[in-house]
Design an enzyme around this catalytic site. Structure first.
Site, PDB file in Angstrom:
ATOM      1  N   VAL A  79       0.828  -1.204   0.000  1.00  0.00           N
ATOM      2  CA  VAL A  79       0.000   0.000   0.000  1.00  0.00           C
ATOM      3  C   VAL A  79       0.866   1.260   0.000  1.00  0.00           C
ATOM      4  O   VAL A  79       0.637   2.193  -0.774  1.00  0.00           O
ATOM      5  CB  VAL A  79      -0.956   0.002   1.214  1.00  0.00           C
ATOM      6  CG1 VAL A  79      -1.765   1.291   1.242  1.00  0.00           C
ATOM      7  CG2 VAL A  79      -1.876  -1.208   1.166  1.00  0.00           C
ATOM      8  N   VAL A 128      -6.228  20.141  -3.842  1.00  0.00           N
ATOM      9  CA  VAL A 128      -5.998  20.550  -2.458  1.00  0.00           C
ATOM     10  C   VAL A 128      -5.864  22.070  -2.352  1.00  0.00           C
ATOM     11  O   VAL A 128      -6.329  22.674  -1.383  1.00  0.00           O
ATOM     12  CB  VAL A 128      -4.711  19.875  -1.916  1.00  0.00           C
ATOM     13  CG1 VAL A 128      -4.292  20.484  -0.591  1.00  0.00           C
ATOM     14  CG2 VAL A 128      -4.929  18.376  -1.775  1.00  0.00           C
ATOM     15  N   ARG A 130      13.736  -1.551   7.156  1.00  0.00           N
ATOM     16  CA  ARG A 130      14.946  -1.960   6.423  1.00  0.00           C
ATOM     17  C   ARG A 130      15.130  -1.084   5.190  1.00  0.00           C
ATOM     18  O   ARG A 130      14.662  -1.438   4.098  1.00  0.00           O
ATOM     19  CB  ARG A 130      14.804  -3.428   5.994  1.00  0.00           C
ATOM     20  CG  ARG A 130      14.670  -4.440   7.139  1.00  0.00           C
ATOM     21  CD  ARG A 130      16.044  -4.749   7.749  1.00  0.00           C
ATOM     22  NE  ARG A 130      16.983  -5.182   6.740  1.00  0.00           N
ATOM     23  CZ  ARG A 130      17.199  -6.466   6.411  1.00  0.00           C
ATOM     24  NH1 ARG A 130      16.545  -7.423   7.029  1.00  0.00           N
ATOM     25  NH2 ARG A 130      18.073  -6.783   5.475  1.00  0.00           N
ATOM     26  N   GLY A 154      -2.849 -16.479  -4.584  1.00  0.00           N
ATOM     27  CA  GLY A 154      -2.403 -15.236  -3.962  1.00  0.00           C
ATOM     28  C   GLY A 154      -3.486 -14.496  -3.201  1.00  0.00           C
ATOM     29  O   GLY A 154      -3.301 -13.366  -2.777  1.00  0.00           O
ATOM     30  N   GLU A 156      -3.054 -15.499   2.659  1.00  0.00           N
ATOM     31  CA  GLU A 156      -1.676 -15.409   3.130  1.00  0.00           C
ATOM     32  C   GLU A 156      -1.199 -16.779   3.611  1.00  0.00           C
ATOM     33  O   GLU A 156      -1.996 -17.702   3.813  1.00  0.00           O
ATOM     34  CB  GLU A 156      -1.604 -14.410   4.281  1.00  0.00           C
ATOM     35  CG  GLU A 156      -2.289 -13.105   3.913  1.00  0.00           C
ATOM     36  CD  GLU A 156      -1.633 -11.902   4.568  1.00  0.00           C
ATOM     37  OE1 GLU A 156      -0.508 -12.040   5.085  1.00  0.00           O
ATOM     38  OE2 GLU A 156      -2.259 -10.840   4.554  1.00  0.00           O
ATOM     39  N   LYS A 186     -13.273  -4.875  11.231  1.00  0.00           N
ATOM     40  CA  LYS A 186     -14.029  -3.985  10.344  1.00  0.00           C
ATOM     41  C   LYS A 186     -15.456  -3.800  10.860  1.00  0.00           C
ATOM     42  O   LYS A 186     -16.020  -2.700  10.798  1.00  0.00           O
ATOM     43  CB  LYS A 186     -14.023  -4.542   8.924  1.00  0.00           C
ATOM     44  CG  LYS A 186     -12.622  -4.483   8.302  1.00  0.00           C
ATOM     45  CD  LYS A 186     -12.506  -5.364   7.065  1.00  0.00           C
ATOM     46  CE  LYS A 186     -11.138  -5.240   6.417  1.00  0.00           C
ATOM     47  NZ  LYS A 186     -10.919  -6.243   5.359  1.00  0.00           N
ATOM     48  N   GLY A 189      -5.839  -4.808  -1.870  1.00  0.00           N
ATOM     49  CA  GLY A 189      -4.897  -4.566  -2.954  1.00  0.00           C
ATOM     50  C   GLY A 189      -4.231  -3.216  -2.777  1.00  0.00           C
ATOM     51  O   GLY A 189      -4.809  -2.288  -2.213  1.00  0.00           O
TER      52      GLY A 189
END
Lengths: 430, 430
Positions: free
Chosen positions: A15, A34, A47, A186, A189, A204, A305
């Protein structure tokens, strides 16, 4: 305030990368919408060596320093999980930054404290991406329907389980086989627990119930059953009665003698194939809303996604950026109604029960008596004889969930009942 | 500012009455959500004697005096039509009042001027109820998707025509018969022109296109065909190719050599029965949105009626009331992109054409040649012979609408073509 608005990005996975890309690709459009340019001040990651696509000077491992930097106006959090996200967001809010988060677990756990902190600091806390990915849902609930009374919010809010259940319905496969296929494709997980056991949907549901009923609801308040126990037989039985099996997040206002309460639950259920949610297949999400004045509404789209989630994050980012420029915070959440959460045992539900019974006179009467003994009224029964055995398919009217569960437990002990082949709740039948 | 926020209501028909009732019934909830009580300062009507249910001291025939009264904070306009609504709203805005309107005709005609006036005065102009009734749609477009690039907005935004087309599909009736039924059932007005000829949908399309593409679009920019020419044969032909006929409002961004333009049009079209919009039956509305990052979204619900429309008005009222208290106006619309509207003749569309032809060798070749001569590529052809005649069912690829229309005109003149039994555009085919 500088000439541009500066954003600190916490996390740069699927994301976060999509957010960065869209911020860059759409810089001119965003500036026009904006009223000022929006620039990335820094990206906090664990990392830095793993983010070759991000300019090195933006990367930092010191997230806490980044979120409190003077030149940062807005913080976008796409780390997920409770810590360190909570500490970082509270630090950001404390330092006067407005916050956009995609973190359902954190909001469902600690939304009340975060909202209170944001209100104290006069900053924004937006999290459209936390529920149903790209589907504009929280803003409609918070704002568009703010003049209405919501009755019920019923959603398919987990794409992994919806994919698995869709495949089971299409191929007749069992849960294990469909899960393996989802992992392969996919959609699941390596450790599918959060999805399959309903934890993701429950978080949620807590967020949706809080907004819909202006009452604080946490993940731990949500009754939760996953789909691991859903069998090929359940799916087949559902089809026989014109239904399909979905994992639903259900938030309802329930009228009671001592005033209204709210029931919030996540469990698999049979819904009629004619229900708008029944057609929501694969990894899509959809949320069905019933309001007193607005009537029935449905919102449909991609629930997960990188890109869809980033779209929701950027929508929030434009909103908080605009608010930043006007100097006003957007509407917070309100817990003014303070409705309490009804225990699942007392929540009215309907059951479908399929039984194998001995085909002897009086079995139906015996079974029906057991339902009646627990105050459960039967809506429909179908009896199919074959040889010395028969199948009873029963759909009940609404009754307290505990009464239904107890009835089923007793049926399992009856001599006349050879087996209970399917038990699932039923939703959406008139 | 007084202790409560005061609302002037302009018009008290079906929607206005519902707004008044909800303001009264939900006064406590609204006060909690806004942060201050919301009270009705006055109700402007033409004939006070016809509103026995409204307290007499609130009724006035002097709308202009009402909207500029010092104690009025917010104005709700549910009169409809261009005048006197425009003059009244400009007067209200000029006097510093924030405005909520359900007036699609006015917004589609003069939205640019109204938005400019609101921006100058630093007040809000909200109009969620103007498009698709209770469905939260404009706020998601204006705000939730503000970080995304919209590709296409396709909607069923007129309940009357959707009811008529649904009945034609269900019963095989012709347009006249289905219209009579809709009138009988209360779904069509005595003069159904605005609905049936697509004027209502065109106004909504203009509003949607303006918001979706940040470019000013007026009703008169919208290409418009109604459903009066849709025949039972068109509906039957649609079913034969797995489609259903809907009146669509289509707003698209079209890439061109000289930059992008937008195509905005309202016309009946065949869409595949598998398309999410195909299942939208009766008087319901739904809008399908395609965005670069968010992917495909759909919004579904009741598009008209007093209560649903009032729900949308009250949602806006809560928003502008909150903004009033924080002293900030919400986001206005922006026409920064300034995309121009592409003429219909140059807009790429696809046609379905059914022809009765003589069943002699070479007819298909002759017909195909006519398409090719106009640069139109054919996607599928089905030829069914019966006796000395045959039926050709042709679906084209995308081509400029003028090329398609010219091809059909030429086909009608061909000796080999005995009749063109159905011509409709096709949308949503991959």
């Amino acid at each position: 305030m500088s000439d541009s608005l500066k954003v600190a990005l916490l996390g740069c996975g699927t994301v976060g990368s999509a957010v960065l890309r869209l911020l860059s690709e759409q810089a001119d459009d965003l500036a026009a919408r904006v009223g000022r340019r929006v620039e990335v001040a820094g990206v906090a990651v664990r990392r830095p060596d793993r983010h070759a696509g991000v300019p090195a000077e933006l990367l930092t491992t010191d997230a806490e320093a980044l979120v409190t930097r003077d030149d940062v106006d807005l913080v976008v959090e796409v780390i997920g999980g409770i810590e360190p996200a909570r500490t970082l967001l509270l630090a950001a809010i404390g330092a006067g930054k407005s916050v956009v988060s995609a973190n359902k677990a954190l909001l469902a756990e600690d939304g009340v404290a975060l909202h209170a902190a944001a209100a104290d600091a006069g900053v924004d806390l937006y999290y459209e991406a936390a529920v149903a990915g790209a589907i504009p849902l929280l803003r409609p609930l918070r704002e568009s329907l703010a003049g209405d009374q919501l009755r019920r919010v019923v959603g398919i809010v987990n794409g992994t389980t919806n994919y698995i259940l869709s495949r089971m319905a299409e191929t007749g496969a069992g849960f294990g086989e469909a899960l393996a296929e989802a992992t392969e494709a996919g959609y699941a997980e390596a450790d599918p627990t959060a999805d399959v056991d309903g934890f993701d949907a429950a978080a949620k549901a807590a967020i949706l119930a809080s907004l819909a009923f202006h009452s604080p609801v946490r993940s731990s308040d949500v009754y939760r059953e996953g789909i691991a126990a859903v069998s090929a037989s359940d799916v087949a039985r559902a089809a026989e009665i014109g239904c399909t099996v979905k994992l639903l997040a259900i938030c309802e206002r329930v009228a009671g003698e001592d005033g209204d309460t709210i029931a919030v639950r996540v469990h698999p259920a049979m819904i009629p194939t004619t229900h708008p949610l029944a057609a929501v297949g694969g990894a899509f999400n959809a949320v069905f809303v019933e309001a007193d004045a607005a009537g029935e509404l449905m919102f449909y789209g991609q629930g997960a996604g990188g890109e869809p989630t980033a779209s929701a994050v950027l929508g929030d980012l434009v909103a908080v950026a605009r608010n930043r420029l006007t100097g006003a915070a957007g509407p917070g959440t309100t817990g003014y109604a303070g409705l309490s959460v009804r225990p699942m045992a007392e929540t009215p539900t309907r059951y479908h029960v399929s039984l194998d019974v001995a085909d002897v006179p009086g079995v139906l009467a015996t079974v029906a008596q057991e339902f009646a003994a627990h105050g459960v009224s039967i809506a429909t029964v179908r009896q199919d004889g074959h040889g010395d055995a028969a199948t009873l398919v029963i759909v009940t009217h609404r009754a307290p969930d505990a009464a239904l569960a107890t009835t089923v437990a007793r049926l399992r002990e009856m001599d006349a009942v050879r087996g209970v082949t399917s038990v699932l709740r039923v939703e959406g039948l008139s």
